[in-house]
Write an enzyme that holds these catalytic residues in place. Structure first.
Site, mmCIF file in Angstrom:
data_model
loop_
_atom_site.group_PDB
_atom_site.id
_atom_site.type_symbol
_atom_site.label_atom_id
_atom_site.label_comp_id
_atom_site.label_asym_id
_atom_site.label_seq_id
_atom_site.Cartn_x
_atom_site.Cartn_y
_atom_site.Cartn_z
ATOM 1 N N GLY A 122 0.830 -1.203 0.000
ATOM 2 C CA GLY A 122 0.000 0.000 0.000
ATOM 3 C C GLY A 122 0.861 1.248 0.000
ATOM 4 N N ALA A 189 24.084 -5.930 23.142
ATOM 5 C CA ALA A 189 23.549 -6.583 24.355
ATOM 6 C C ALA A 189 22.244 -5.913 24.771
ATOM 7 C CB ALA A 189 24.571 -6.506 25.478
ATOM 8 N N GLY A 190 21.338 -5.715 23.775
ATOM 9 C CA GLY A 190 20.013 -5.160 24.083
ATOM 10 C C GLY A 190 19.027 -6.301 24.282
ATOM 11 N N GLU A 211 29.159 -5.570 23.051
ATOM 12 C CA GLU A 211 28.303 -4.379 23.239
ATOM 13 C C GLU A 211 29.169 -3.117 23.180
ATOM 14 O OE1 GLU A 211 24.962 -3.382 23.758
ATOM 15 O OE2 GLU A 211 25.904 -1.416 23.971
ATOM 16 N N VAL A 245 32.808 -3.398 17.262
ATOM 17 C CA VAL A 245 33.100 -4.343 16.179
ATOM 18 C C VAL A 245 33.701 -3.563 15.014
ATOM 19 C CG1 VAL A 245 32.055 -5.942 14.528
ATOM 20 C CG2 VAL A 245 31.265 -5.895 16.900
ATOM 21 N N HIS A 459 -0.594 -15.624 50.244
ATOM 22 C CA HIS A 459 0.654 -16.316 50.608
ATOM 23 C C HIS A 459 0.518 -17.802 50.292
ATOM 24 C CE1 HIS A 459 4.279 -17.362 52.792
ATOM 25 N NE2 HIS A 459 3.595 -18.335 53.393
HETATM 26 P P1 FAD Z 1 5.157 -4.525 12.505
HETATM 27 O O1 FAD Z 1 4.833 -5.606 13.439
HETATM 28 O O2 FAD Z 1 6.540 -4.399 12.001
HETATM 29 O O3 FAD Z 1 4.148 -4.685 11.292
HETATM 30 C C1 FAD Z 1 4.175 -3.841 10.201
HETATM 31 C C2 FAD Z 1 3.510 -4.549 9.049
HETATM 32 O O4 FAD Z 1 3.347 -3.626 7.974
HETATM 33 C C3 FAD Z 1 4.339 -5.703 8.470
HETATM 34 O O5 FAD Z 1 3.547 -6.855 8.410
HETATM 35 C C4 FAD Z 1 4.735 -5.232 7.082
HETATM 36 O O6 FAD Z 1 4.801 -6.273 6.134
HETATM 37 C C5 FAD Z 1 3.598 -4.290 6.751
HETATM 38 N N1 FAD Z 1 3.936 -3.277 5.761
HETATM 39 C C6 FAD Z 1 5.004 -2.436 5.753
HETATM 40 N N2 FAD Z 1 4.931 -1.598 4.712
HETATM 41 C C7 FAD Z 1 3.803 -1.915 4.031
HETATM 42 C C8 FAD Z 1 3.191 -1.394 2.869
HETATM 43 N N3 FAD Z 1 3.693 -0.350 2.215
HETATM 44 N N4 FAD Z 1 2.069 -1.996 2.428
HETATM 45 C C9 FAD Z 1 1.527 -3.065 3.100
HETATM 46 N N5 FAD Z 1 2.049 -3.562 4.218
HETATM 47 C C10 FAD Z 1 3.174 -2.992 4.686
HETATM 48 N N6 FAD Z 1 7.682 -6.313 21.369
HETATM 49 C C11 FAD Z 1 7.025 -6.576 22.517
HETATM 50 O O7 FAD Z 1 6.237 -5.740 22.974
HETATM 51 N N7 FAD Z 1 7.233 -7.743 23.207
HETATM 52 C C12 FAD Z 1 8.104 -8.668 22.764
HETATM 53 O O8 FAD Z 1 8.265 -9.703 23.399
HETATM 54 C C13 FAD Z 1 8.808 -8.429 21.562
HETATM 55 N N8 FAD Z 1 9.685 -9.337 21.087
HETATM 56 C C14 FAD Z 1 10.317 -9.096 19.895
HETATM 57 C C15 FAD Z 1 11.234 -10.030 19.445
HETATM 58 C C16 FAD Z 1 11.907 -9.823 18.252
HETATM 59 C C17 FAD Z 1 12.885 -10.854 17.754
HETATM 60 C C18 FAD Z 1 11.635 -8.646 17.492
HETATM 61 C C19 FAD Z 1 12.320 -8.413 16.181
HETATM 62 C C20 FAD Z 1 10.744 -7.695 17.943
HETATM 63 C C21 FAD Z 1 10.081 -7.907 19.165
HETATM 64 N N9 FAD Z 1 9.191 -6.976 19.688
HETATM 65 C C22 FAD Z 1 8.550 -7.213 20.873
HETATM 66 C C23 FAD Z 1 8.899 -5.715 18.984
HETATM 67 C C24 FAD Z 1 7.556 -5.841 18.228
HETATM 68 O O9 FAD Z 1 7.656 -6.916 17.318
HETATM 69 C C25 FAD Z 1 7.258 -4.555 17.489
HETATM 70 O O10 FAD Z 1 7.243 -3.473 18.404
HETATM 71 C C26 FAD Z 1 5.900 -4.641 16.824
HETATM 72 O O11 FAD Z 1 5.840 -5.699 15.908
HETATM 73 C C27 FAD Z 1 5.565 -3.333 16.088
HETATM 74 O O12 FAD Z 1 4.281 -3.435 15.576
HETATM 75 P P2 FAD Z 1 3.841 -2.616 14.281
HETATM 76 O O13 FAD Z 1 2.448 -3.061 13.997
HETATM 77 O O14 FAD Z 1 4.113 -1.186 14.479
HETATM 78 O O15 FAD Z 1 4.814 -3.095 13.113
HETATM 79 P P1 NAD Z 2 18.157 -2.584 21.527
HETATM 80 O O1 NAD Z 2 18.058 -1.137 21.277
HETATM 81 O O2 NAD Z 2 17.383 -3.182 22.635
HETATM 82 O O3 NAD Z 2 19.672 -2.991 21.787
HETATM 83 C C1 NAD Z 2 20.672 -2.736 20.861
HETATM 84 C C2 NAD Z 2 22.008 -2.783 21.578
HETATM 85 O O4 NAD Z 2 23.028 -2.764 20.608
HETATM 86 C C3 NAD Z 2 22.242 -1.578 22.490
HETATM 87 O O5 NAD Z 2 22.695 -2.019 23.730
HETATM 88 C C4 NAD Z 2 23.292 -0.768 21.743
HETATM 89 O O6 NAD Z 2 24.144 -0.035 22.592
HETATM 90 C C5 NAD Z 2 24.043 -1.866 21.024
HETATM 91 N N1 NAD Z 2 24.740 -1.430 19.808
HETATM 92 C C6 NAD Z 2 24.329 -0.535 18.884
HETATM 93 N N2 NAD Z 2 25.246 -0.447 17.887
HETATM 94 C C7 NAD Z 2 26.241 -1.318 18.195
HETATM 95 C C8 NAD Z 2 27.445 -1.710 17.560
HETATM 96 N N3 NAD Z 2 27.802 -1.183 16.390
HETATM 97 N N4 NAD Z 2 28.233 -2.619 18.164
HETATM 98 C C9 NAD Z 2 27.865 -3.172 19.361
HETATM 99 N N5 NAD Z 2 26.725 -2.842 20.000
HETATM 100 C C10 NAD Z 2 25.921 -1.940 19.424
HETATM 101 O O7 NAD Z 2 17.804 -3.261 20.112
HETATM 102 P P2 NAD Z 2 17.502 -4.754 19.723
HETATM 103 O O8 NAD Z 2 17.930 -5.681 20.794
HETATM 104 O O9 NAD Z 2 17.997 -4.910 18.353
HETATM 105 O O10 NAD Z 2 15.924 -4.748 19.688
HETATM 106 C C11 NAD Z 2 15.232 -3.845 18.820
HETATM 107 C C12 NAD Z 2 13.932 -3.433 19.414
HETATM 108 O O11 NAD Z 2 12.992 -4.497 19.327
HETATM 109 C C13 NAD Z 2 14.013 -3.104 20.885
HETATM 110 O O12 NAD Z 2 14.361 -1.765 21.063
HETATM 111 C C14 NAD Z 2 12.643 -3.368 21.380
HETATM 112 O O13 NAD Z 2 11.892 -2.202 21.212
HETATM 113 C C15 NAD Z 2 12.116 -4.435 20.434
HETATM 114 N N6 NAD Z 2 12.121 -5.742 21.130
HETATM 115 C C16 NAD Z 2 11.413 -5.869 22.274
HETATM 116 C C17 NAD Z 2 11.415 -7.058 22.948
HETATM 117 C C18 NAD Z 2 10.632 -7.167 24.212
HETATM 118 O O14 NAD Z 2 9.805 -6.308 24.459
HETATM 119 N N7 NAD Z 2 10.851 -8.186 25.017
HETATM 120 C C19 NAD Z 2 12.145 -8.128 22.481
HETATM 121 C C20 NAD Z 2 12.884 -7.965 21.326
HETATM 122 C C21 NAD Z 2 12.853 -6.758 20.653
#
Ligand code: FAD
Ligand code: NAD
Length: 489
Positions: A122, A189-190, A211, A245, A459
């Site tokens: 879209g 280490a995020g 990190e 890195v 408890h």
């Molecule tokens: P997205 O989930 O990225 O969805 C966007 C959608 O838009 C996609 O399906 C994409 O295909 C579609 N799209 C993009 N452009 C277009 C276009 N032009 N036309 C049609 N479709 C399009 N967050 C948590 O809160 N808890 C967690 O435990 C957690 N774990 C995570 C673990 C990992 C490994 C990762 C990578 C992320 C995690 N997150 C977690 C973060 C979470 O996934 C995101 O914050 C969340 O998915 C964002 O939702 P969103 O709807 O904004 O975008």
């Molecule tokens: P993050 O922002 O949590 O961590 C990235 C880490 O990489 C930071 O500590 C940063 O200092 C480090 N970093 C950045 N550049 C670097 C480099 N060149 N060399 C070494 N270290 C470097 O990002 P993420 O772990 O990639 O996760 C992305 C986002 O996805 C998160 O911010 C979070 O919003 C979302 N997420 C959420 C969950 C959850 O809610 N449990 C789980 C997974 C992902």
């Protein structure tokens, strides 16, 4: 020109699909555009969170945790099982089936709510129109009263460690390893580094996390990050802080039939250079908003220097009738934040005055033990000059935690020194996410630490740690020695 909608949502991640459902519930004629396709080329909903994020990572965290319990913890309970085996293909299959089930769940909800699912890319045009290009390249333009942009985010890539989908991967690749890498390097280490590092470490990989920053989890309350660092290192995660890195290269030659290794070079805080060989490297250095192909050049929507679509507190963009939510806009990149923005925008479109409280969005890292937080950290309160009290309580003094073999970690409560209002709740330990959510509920209702302290907690529960931390803020926790409470200045 095609059929007109009240609302078209672009993107069906947790922000977009929730917005679409709430719009439809409010009687708005709604369509949701999604370009994600599964391995067979079929359009699927759910976005990053469902397909390559929250859900698959939690499935693997659960499976790998159970493996740890079976290999390490059961014996102490007097349960003798012998050495458990690992079947990674089955573990992945379980994860994929959960994703498919939830994909089907969203489709079912769309059908039941009368939402039109449009599979294709879209693009927002001027005058509140959206053009959708489907898999066959067919273009259809739809007008709408309101358009909600929810296109999410993608991993940040760094030129010194370009991903190749095999040796050097992003988080999506790290959810698909066909076998346990012997040595796994992680850059960053995020949240992702710690969650996926935990998965593969529990399954037997030797994990090194590089990190760039000198501090570990600097955005978390420092008492919690200190404890986390101690626990994760004890679990075997080799976390190297203050290291940059400088290059990561997949080695040229295949040695026999072995997959190629990755040579990673980094410089530490003393300017010494190091070289390490890994079987796989995960790049997890953050995510960036994704808007490729989303905005026609003349659509009028403005973005900031980081590529985020600019919105106000109610997620309205600079173009009337166009809204943006989720990872595409400012604020934490969390699924629940995006979903609640979706609800807020749908209700605003329907004429209601909903406002999301951005100060109380809980944050959880699903390691074991979990880490969770809501509200302000102690370092933020100190920097703001807010006179505050703290109450902490260790899980080591919680009977239920000991019976569960989960005695590590603590709960920390921060309150305003004058009004006693809860300002922050932080935890590392068993059920930390659930305890912090209790804190969030209390904070949303304006509770004080005294209010929490006066309540009866069942408890033996993990929640008693929250109760005791609230009591400790006033110097009268029952099951630990108290520091005298700080007097307001
Ligand atoms: P997205 O989930 O990225 O969805 C966007 C959608 O838009 C996609 O399906 C994409 O295909 C579609 N799209 C993009 N452009 C277009 C276009 N032009 N036309 C049609 N479709 C399009 N967050 C948590 O809160 N808890 C967690 O435990 C957690 N774990 C995570 C673990 C990992 C490994 C990762 C990578 C992320 C995690 N997150 C977690 C973060 C979470 O996934 C995101 O914050 C969340 O998915 C964002 O939702 P969103 O709807 O904004 O975008
Ligand atoms: P993050 O922002 O949590 O961590 C990235 C880490 O990489 C930071 O500590 C940063 O200092 C480090 N970093 C950045 N550049 C670097 C480099 N060149 N060399 C070494 N270290 C470097 O990002 P993420 O772990 O990639 O996760 C992305 C986002 O996805 C998160 O911010 C979070 O919003 C979302 N997420 C959420 C969950 C959850 O809610 N449990 C789980 C997974 C992902």
């Amino acid at each position: 020109m095609s059929e007109k909608y009240d609302v078209i949502v672009i993107g069906s991640g947790p922000a977009g699909y929730v917005a679409a459902i709430r719009c439809a519930q409010l009687g708005l004629k709604t369509a949701c555009v999604e370009k994600w396709r599964d391995a067979k080329g079929r359009g699927i909903n759910g976005g990053t969170c469902l397909n390559v994020g929250c859900i698959p990572s939690k499935a693997l965290l659960e499976s790998s945790h159970r493996f740890t319990v079976a290999t390490r913890d059961l014996a102490a309970h007097g349960i003798e099982t012998g050495a458990p085996g690992l079947n990674i293909a089955r573990m992945m299959d379980r994860k994929n089936k959960i994703i498919q089930k939830l994909n089907g769940g969203i489709s079912g909800l769309f059908k039941a709510n009368g939402i039109t699912a449009l599979f294709g890319t879209g693009t927002l045009l001027p005058d509140r129109q959206v053009v959708v290009v489907d898999a066959q390249g067919e273009k259809t333009t739809y007008p709408a009263e309101h358009i909600i942009l929810a296109s999410g985010s993608v991993p940040i890539d760094i030129p010194v460690a370009a991903t190749d989908g095999e040796g050097i991967v992003d988080s999506s690749g790290a959810l698909e390893f066909p076998q346990v890498p012997q040595r796994l390097g992680i850059i960053g280490a995020g949240v992702i580094g710690l969650e996926l590092g935990s998965v593969w470490s529990r399954l037997g990989a030797d994990v090194v996390i590089i990190e760039a920053l000198a501090d570990f989890l600097p955005a978390m309350d420092q008492d919690i990050s200190r404890e986390a660092s101690k626990i994760f290192r004890k679990q075997g995660l080799d976390i190297r802080l203050n290291c940059t890195v400088t290059s990561a290269q997949v080695q040229d030659k295949k040695r026999g039939k072995k997959p190629r290794q990755v040579e990673l070079q980094y410089r530490d805080g003393t300017d010494s250079d190091h070289t390490e060989l890994f079987d796989k490297v995960i790049v997890s250095v953050g995510r960036k908003p994704y808007s490729h192909g989303l905005l026609a050049s003349d659509c009028g929507v403005e973005q900031d220097e980081r590529g985020r679509v600019q919105v106000d507190d109610q997620c309205a963009t600079t173009v009337p009738g166009v809204w943006a939510i989720g990872d595409l806009v400012r604020g934490p990149m969390l699924a629940h934040k995006g979903s609640e923005e979706g609800v807020m925008v749908a209700e605003r479109i329907a004429g209601q005055h909903t406002q999301l409280n951005y100060d109380l969005i809980p944050d959880v890292i699903y390691t074991h033990p979990e880490i969770a937080a809501v509200g302000k950290t102690e370092q933020q309160l100190t920097a703001d000059g807010t006179d505050h009290r703290t109450g902490t309580f260790p899980f080591a003094a919680i009977g239920r935690a000991l019976t569960a073999g989960e005695g590590e970690g603590l709960v920390k409560v921060l309150t305003d020194a004058r009004s006693d209002a809860l300002l922050g709740v932080h935890a590392i330990g068993p059920a930390a996410a659930e305890l912090v959510q209790q804190g969030a509920i209390a904070m949303e209702f304006g509770a004080t630490a005294e209010d929490l302290g006066m309540m009866t907690f069942a408890h033996p529960t993990f929640s008693e740690a929250l109760h005791e931390a609230a009591l400790a803020a006033h110097g009268h926790a029952i099951h630990s020695l108290n520091k005298p409470p700080k007097k307001p200045t």
